[in-house]
Scaffold this motif. Sequence first.
Motif, PDB file in Angstrom:
ATOM      1  N   SER A  65       0.827  -1.207   0.000  1.00  0.00           N
ATOM      2  CA  SER A  65       0.000   0.000   0.000  1.00  0.00           C
ATOM      3  C   SER A  65       0.861   1.256   0.000  1.00  0.00           C
ATOM      4  N   HIS A  66       2.075   1.161   0.531  1.00  0.00           N
ATOM      5  CA  HIS A  66       2.968   2.302   0.616  1.00  0.00           C
ATOM      6  C   HIS A  66       4.409   1.848   0.376  1.00  0.00           C
ATOM      7  N   ILE A  67       5.151   2.650  -0.379  1.00  0.00           N
ATOM      8  CA  ILE A  67       6.550   2.342  -0.676  1.00  0.00           C
ATOM      9  C   ILE A  67       7.382   3.608  -0.484  1.00  0.00           C
ATOM     10  N   LEU A  68       8.499   3.440   0.186  1.00  0.00           N
ATOM     11  CA  LEU A  68       9.481   4.516   0.285  1.00  0.00           C
ATOM     12  C   LEU A  68      10.662   4.155  -0.612  1.00  0.00           C
ATOM     13  N   LEU A  69      10.984   5.050  -1.533  1.00  0.00           N
ATOM     14  CA  LEU A  69      12.122   4.845  -2.434  1.00  0.00           C
ATOM     15  C   LEU A  69      13.101   5.998  -2.225  1.00  0.00           C
ATOM     16  N   ASP A  70      14.145   5.712  -1.499  1.00  0.00           N
ATOM     17  CA  ASP A  70      15.242   6.662  -1.293  1.00  0.00           C
ATOM     18  C   ASP A  70      16.480   6.001  -1.918  1.00  0.00           C
ATOM     19  N   PRO A  71      16.626   6.112  -3.249  1.00  0.00           N
ATOM     20  CA  PRO A  71      17.595   5.288  -3.969  1.00  0.00           C
ATOM     21  C   PRO A  71      19.020   5.816  -3.823  1.00  0.00           C
ATOM     22  N   PRO A  72      20.010   5.031  -4.241  1.00  0.00           N
ATOM     23  CA  PRO A  72      21.378   5.560  -4.329  1.00  0.00           C
ATOM     24  C   PRO A  72      21.391   6.816  -5.196  1.00  0.00           C
ATOM     25  N   CYS A  73      22.098   7.830  -4.729  1.00  0.00           N
ATOM     26  CA  CYS A  73      22.137   9.095  -5.464  1.00  0.00           C
ATOM     27  C   CYS A  73      23.518   9.717  -5.314  1.00  0.00           C
ATOM     28  N   GLY A 133      29.192  12.460 -16.808  1.00  0.00           N
ATOM     29  CA  GLY A 133      28.566  11.199 -17.191  1.00  0.00           C
ATOM     30  C   GLY A 133      28.587  10.154 -16.104  1.00  0.00           C
ATOM     31  N   LYS A 134      29.326  10.379 -15.025  1.00  0.00           N
ATOM     32  CA  LYS A 134      29.374   9.388 -13.952  1.00  0.00           C
ATOM     33  C   LYS A 134      28.030   9.233 -13.255  1.00  0.00           C
ATOM     34  N   VAL A 135      27.164  10.234 -13.372  1.00  0.00           N
ATOM     35  CA  VAL A 135      25.860  10.162 -12.724  1.00  0.00           C
ATOM     36  C   VAL A 135      24.880   9.300 -13.530  1.00  0.00           C
ATOM     37  N   ALA A 136      25.162   9.058 -14.801  1.00  0.00           N
ATOM     38  CA  ALA A 136      24.229   8.343 -15.680  1.00  0.00           C
ATOM     39  C   ALA A 136      23.804   6.984 -15.121  1.00  0.00           C
ATOM     40  N   PRO A 137      24.727   6.153 -14.578  1.00  0.00           N
ATOM     41  CA  PRO A 137      24.273   4.877 -14.012  1.00  0.00           C
ATOM     42  C   PRO A 137      23.304   5.046 -12.851  1.00  0.00           C
ATOM     43  N   LEU A 138      23.508   6.089 -12.042  1.00  0.00           N
ATOM     44  CA  LEU A 138      22.579   6.340 -10.938  1.00  0.00           C
ATOM     45  C   LEU A 138      21.194   6.708 -11.470  1.00  0.00           C
ATOM     46  N   VAL A 139      21.159   7.535 -12.491  1.00  0.00           N
ATOM     47  CA  VAL A 139      19.884   7.930 -13.083  1.00  0.00           C
ATOM     48  C   VAL A 139      19.146   6.718 -13.632  1.00  0.00           C
ATOM     49  N   ALA A 140      19.870   5.838 -14.311  1.00  0.00           N
ATOM     50  CA  ALA A 140      19.251   4.633 -14.865  1.00  0.00           C
ATOM     51  C   ALA A 140      18.719   3.726 -13.764  1.00  0.00           C
ATOM     52  N   LEU A 141      19.488   3.573 -12.679  1.00  0.00           N
ATOM     53  CA  LEU A 141      19.048   2.739 -11.561  1.00  0.00           C
ATOM     54  C   LEU A 141      17.808   3.335 -10.907  1.00  0.00           C
ATOM     55  N   GLN A 142      17.797   4.631 -10.720  1.00  0.00           N
ATOM     56  CA  GLN A 142      16.641   5.284 -10.102  1.00  0.00           C
ATOM     57  C   GLN A 142      15.382   5.070 -10.922  1.00  0.00           C
ATOM     58  N   ARG A 143      15.499   5.121 -12.225  1.00  0.00           N
ATOM     59  CA  ARG A 143      14.321   4.897 -13.078  1.00  0.00           C
ATOM     60  C   ARG A 143      13.853   3.447 -13.008  1.00  0.00           C
ATOM     61  N   LYS A 144      14.801   2.527 -12.948  1.00  0.00           N
ATOM     62  CA  LYS A 144      14.429   1.114 -12.804  1.00  0.00           C
ATOM     63  C   LYS A 144      13.688   0.901 -11.480  1.00  0.00           C
ATOM     64  N   LEU A 145      14.176   1.495 -10.418  1.00  0.00           N
ATOM     65  CA  LEU A 145      13.534   1.338  -9.114  1.00  0.00           C
ATOM     66  C   LEU A 145      12.165   2.015  -9.081  1.00  0.00           C
ATOM     67  N   LEU A 146      12.031   3.159  -9.737  1.00  0.00           N
ATOM     68  CA  LEU A 146      10.720   3.808  -9.815  1.00  0.00           C
ATOM     69  C   LEU A 146       9.714   2.921 -10.548  1.00  0.00           C
ATOM     70  N   ALA A 147      10.145   2.288 -11.634  1.00  0.00           N
ATOM     71  CA  ALA A 147       9.250   1.403 -12.378  1.00  0.00           C
ATOM     72  C   ALA A 147       8.836   0.206 -11.530  1.00  0.00           C
ATOM     73  N   THR A 148       9.793  -0.346 -10.766  1.00  0.00           N
ATOM     74  CA  THR A 148       9.470  -1.464  -9.883  1.00  0.00           C
ATOM     75  C   THR A 148       8.481  -1.031  -8.809  1.00  0.00           C
ATOM     76  N   ALA A 149       8.716   0.143  -8.234  1.00  0.00           N
ATOM     77  CA  ALA A 149       7.809   0.635  -7.208  1.00  0.00           C
ATOM     78  C   ALA A 149       6.401   0.809  -7.757  1.00  0.00           C
ATOM     79  N   ALA A 150       6.290   1.337  -8.965  1.00  0.00           N
ATOM     80  CA  ALA A 150       4.971   1.538  -9.575  1.00  0.00           C
ATOM     81  C   ALA A 150       4.245   0.211  -9.745  1.00  0.00           C
ATOM     82  N   ARG A 151       4.967  -0.822 -10.120  1.00  0.00           N
ATOM     83  CA  ARG A 151       4.335  -2.132 -10.311  1.00  0.00           C
ATOM     84  C   ARG A 151       3.914  -2.742  -8.974  1.00  0.00           C
ATOM     85  N   LEU A 152       4.727  -2.586  -7.940  1.00  0.00           N
ATOM     86  CA  LEU A 152       4.430  -3.231  -6.662  1.00  0.00           C
ATOM     87  C   LEU A 152       3.379  -2.504  -5.849  1.00  0.00           C
ATOM     88  N   LEU A 153       3.019  -1.283  -6.254  1.00  0.00           N
ATOM     89  CA  LEU A 153       1.998  -0.525  -5.539  1.00  0.00           C
ATOM     90  C   LEU A 153       0.590  -1.029  -5.862  1.00  0.00           C
TER      91      LEU A 153
END
Length: 428
Positions: free
Chosen positions: A163-171, A190-210
């Motif tokens: 019902s609720h998810i907290l996503l405080d991803p690596p940043c 460009g070193k931040v690019a992998p973090l951005v990609a991971l954050q989007r993957k985690l956001l998509a997972t959170a959306a599905r699990l909600l």
Amino acid sequence: MPPCDAVAAAADPAASSGRSFRLVCPPGERRAVEALLSQTGHAWVPEPFSPWCRRLTAEPVPLGTSLAARFGYLHIQDRSSMLPPLLLAPPAGARVLDMCAAPGGKTGFLAQLVGPTGFVLGNEPSPDRLATLRQTLLRENLANTATCAQVDLEPFFPEGFFSHILLDPPCSGWGTLDKNPQAAKIWVGGKVAPLVALQRKLLATAARLLAPGGRVLYSTCTTNVAENEDQTRFALDNLPLVAVPLAPPAGFVFEAPARGDVSGVLRVDSKASAAQGFYLALFEKTGGQAGAPEDGELPGAPVPEAALVAAGCDPAGLPPGMVRDFGGKAYFLHAGAAGLPPGLRYQGHALGTYKAGVFRPHARARLLLGPWREGAGLNEAALCRIEALLAGQSLAGTGLPARPGLYFQGLPLGFATRKGARILWSDR
């Protein structure tokens, strides 16, 4: 009881460290915990945004060495870091996921907010950080939690499980430069690019699990637009999520969003708020399916309640659930864990050992200490004898149980050990 020297008066508030902390106790024990903390000369003022949170005005000795901290009754935490659980605001009894949980401050706060009937699963893929998470929850006696270590949670859960998810991803951590000045040098270009990609993957997972109508709070401790407003825009444009405008909590100053097409988010002004730079965005899921928990059995072998009572413990302090035996180690598994998918490996809350039918509580398992009663152990009015015990001295304990309780003015601290007529302290 011999008299004790009075603790020196609190220092001038002008010399305040300004550090913030959170009380970790049932609401009815707040005053008792504050009394314990005041005995070491600490002083504080309440934070305006939560009845659990305080800001130091005097710190004569490091707060982390205080007995209140040692016995898990407070959690030292930056002011901004307290906001994600508060703004997610899960109700009592909610089933919550903390996707990137270590070191455990936010997980623990979520556990307090949902109360004994609620359940929080803290996930942390890093083994080292997972150990820190578990130690935090153990020290603070938050038994309505469980922990797991999955890089990708999506394969284990049906859609709409939480019902609720907290996503405080690596940043990139650009909001913590006062404590981590290397962050701006490590995460550049460009070193931040992998973090951005991971954050989007985690956001998509959170959306599905909600579950439909469920909410996810996305937060970072960076000022980087690519990890903040850009990610909010990504979620709104690509995921079944709608924005939920956040009301600014009292006691903070916020900057305007860095994108004109993003609103209702909060960006903490670090300097004006005397806190870390933080970004917070709240989303609600539209549509989808609700995944009901499976009606499964808890793993492990049962530990009879009678074994806990025989050890001088009070099971009434446990939330709904069961104590289970895993090869001689006793863990409490919250009732909410019974609905976790069978393929998910997780760990409950460590309580002690169970060998040859005998349960022995961990010294720190204060949730198994019932209200103070005569003959249950030591109930001290001041800290001098408790400090002596922790320093390795023994105290008289004739007629007390083998694992006597240690209390401060009725506030349970933990289980001591009796050897003969003497009481000793061991953290085991």
